[in-house]
Design an enzyme around this catalytic site. Sequence first.
Site, PDB file in Angstrom:
ATOM      1  N   TYR A 120     -20.517  90.310  73.554  1.00 50.97           N
ATOM      2  CA  TYR A 120     -21.224  91.551  73.243  1.00 50.97           C
ATOM      3  C   TYR A 120     -22.632  91.505  73.843  1.00 50.97           C
ATOM      4  O   TYR A 120     -23.127  92.484  74.393  1.00 50.97           O
ATOM      5  CB  TYR A 120     -21.268  91.776  71.726  1.00 50.97           C
ATOM      6  CG  TYR A 120     -19.921  92.184  71.161  1.00 50.97           C
ATOM      7  CD1 TYR A 120     -19.575  93.528  71.044  1.00 50.97           C
ATOM      8  CD2 TYR A 120     -18.992  91.235  70.758  1.00 50.97           C
ATOM      9  CE1 TYR A 120     -18.334  93.913  70.546  1.00 50.97           C
ATOM     10  CE2 TYR A 120     -17.751  91.610  70.255  1.00 50.97           C
ATOM     11  CZ  TYR A 120     -17.426  92.941  70.151  1.00 50.97           C
ATOM     12  OH  TYR A 120     -16.187  93.323  69.668  1.00 50.97           O
ATOM     13  N   ASN A 165     -15.627 103.863  72.143  1.00 49.00           N
ATOM     14  CA  ASN A 165     -15.003 104.066  73.462  1.00 49.00           C
ATOM     15  C   ASN A 165     -13.851 105.078  73.406  1.00 49.00           C
ATOM     16  O   ASN A 165     -12.816 104.806  72.804  1.00 49.00           O
ATOM     17  CB  ASN A 165     -14.483 102.714  73.969  1.00 49.00           C
ATOM     18  CG  ASN A 165     -13.835 102.812  75.343  1.00 49.00           C
ATOM     19  OD1 ASN A 165     -13.948 103.836  76.003  1.00 49.00           O
ATOM     20  ND2 ASN A 165     -13.182 101.734  75.759  1.00 49.00           N
ATOM     21  N   CYS A 220     -12.610  97.714  76.878  1.00 50.17           N
ATOM     22  CA  CYS A 220     -13.455  97.131  75.837  1.00 50.17           C
ATOM     23  C   CYS A 220     -12.754  95.935  75.167  1.00 50.17           C
ATOM     24  O   CYS A 220     -13.404  95.150  74.478  1.00 50.17           O
ATOM     25  CB  CYS A 220     -13.860  98.185  74.815  1.00 50.17           C
ATOM     26  SG  CYS A 220     -12.478  99.052  74.067  1.00 50.17           S
ATOM     27  N   HIS A 221     -11.443  95.784  75.406  1.00 53.64           N
ATOM     28  CA  HIS A 221     -10.740  94.613  74.856  1.00 53.64           C
ATOM     29  C   HIS A 221     -11.186  93.323  75.550  1.00 53.64           C
ATOM     30  O   HIS A 221     -10.886  92.237  75.066  1.00 53.64           O
ATOM     31  CB  HIS A 221      -9.224  94.794  74.978  1.00 53.64           C
ATOM     32  CG  HIS A 221      -8.735  94.954  76.391  1.00 53.64           C
ATOM     33  ND1 HIS A 221      -8.717  96.166  77.035  1.00 53.64           N
ATOM     34  CD2 HIS A 221      -8.261  94.041  77.285  1.00 53.64           C
ATOM     35  CE1 HIS A 221      -8.219  96.008  78.262  1.00 53.64           C
ATOM     36  NE2 HIS A 221      -7.949  94.728  78.446  1.00 53.64           N
ATOM     37  N   GLU A 230      -3.213  90.055  80.184  1.00 53.98           N
ATOM     38  CA  GLU A 230      -4.153  89.635  81.219  1.00 53.98           C
ATOM     39  C   GLU A 230      -4.252  88.118  81.329  1.00 53.98           C
ATOM     40  O   GLU A 230      -5.035  87.599  82.127  1.00 53.98           O
ATOM     41  CB  GLU A 230      -5.538  90.243  80.921  1.00 53.98           C
ATOM     42  CG  GLU A 230      -5.483  91.760  80.855  1.00 53.98           C
ATOM     43  CD  GLU A 230      -6.843  92.427  80.944  1.00 53.98           C
ATOM     44  OE1 GLU A 230      -7.814  91.742  81.322  1.00 53.98           O
ATOM     45  OE2 GLU A 230      -6.910  93.627  80.647  1.00 53.98           O
TER      46      GLU A 230
END
Lengths: 194, 157
Positions: free
Chosen positions: A125, A148, A156-157, A183
Amino acid sequence: MSGPPDLSKALEQSGLIDVAYFVEDGPAGSVLLASTSLGLVRVAFLGAERAALEPVLVELSHRLSPRVLESRQRLDTARRELDEFFSGRRRSFEVPLDWALVKPGFTRRVLESTARIPFGQTLSYRGVAALAGNDRAFRAAGTALGSNPLPIVVPCHRVLHAGGGLGGYTGGLEVKRTLLRIEGVLPDTRATST
Amino acid sequence: MELPPFQLLLDRYSHDVHRFLIANVGITDADDCYQETWISALRAYPHLQHATNLRGWLLTIAARKAIDLHRARGRAAVTMADLPEHGHVDRPDDDPVWEAVARLPPKQRAAVVLRFLLDAEYATVAASMGISEAAARRNVHEGLSRLRKGHGYEWTA
């Protein structure tokens, strides 16, 4: 044969749809995609049995235009890219974005910075706050990420707690884990499948 | 003016609008009128001042499309001979009363259809037809009286 005829083609061709949407079911559950003439404007997790569909449509109606209509065709590109992302064939999104639902200023800068975090990488963050121009505003960065309107596409993940914790997620932590597994950030050792 | 998303109107009222048009212009022309109704509604929607009776507003537009069609056809052609033989829509098609309703004069037919097939309030009947509430009541009563005398159907308004 019964009931009224399907108007989707005629309505699409009328050019009068200001906000087109479609709901896709995938590994992250039911996901709403909504688009204006400028681009993708909203991605929303609808939860079980699409419970959140009507509130999201009402929000789009009030904030953008009441001409909100379902249109599979208008969401073709976004749907294809999302499908490719979920199946591991796409690492970044090219669909144009409409930032109309994003608060200008710091929130917009945080989300634009988040959009630049590459596939498979993560940031804290504080790291995102620094990219947005103020590394002490990590709490405000968390709030910005929580608002978001374009999750998955504005990833944002990929923002996690510095200590390794997952942090929060609008679609719930299980969805965040799913995205991070896709990912390769988290190991693909799922006990259950969706 | 905070209006509900247009898709919700389509989801909620598409059957009412379609049934209203079938009863008013017949099954052959209903689909064209239906499409024109929804396109007109979508065009006008953001400028709407009141969201209190959206069903009535949609039926008003549908009634105008039906009137336009009747004008284009000429008065003599308004016979409704092309009502569906079988149950194309979820209405009591097998009841011969609808054949009789179809032979009513246009205004009485529209009023009776709105009141009984779509269960509309007199205010909605009036708004949909662009007439006063008193005239709406009169049209319903005259229509019912004609059905009673001509066909022996007993309905109460």
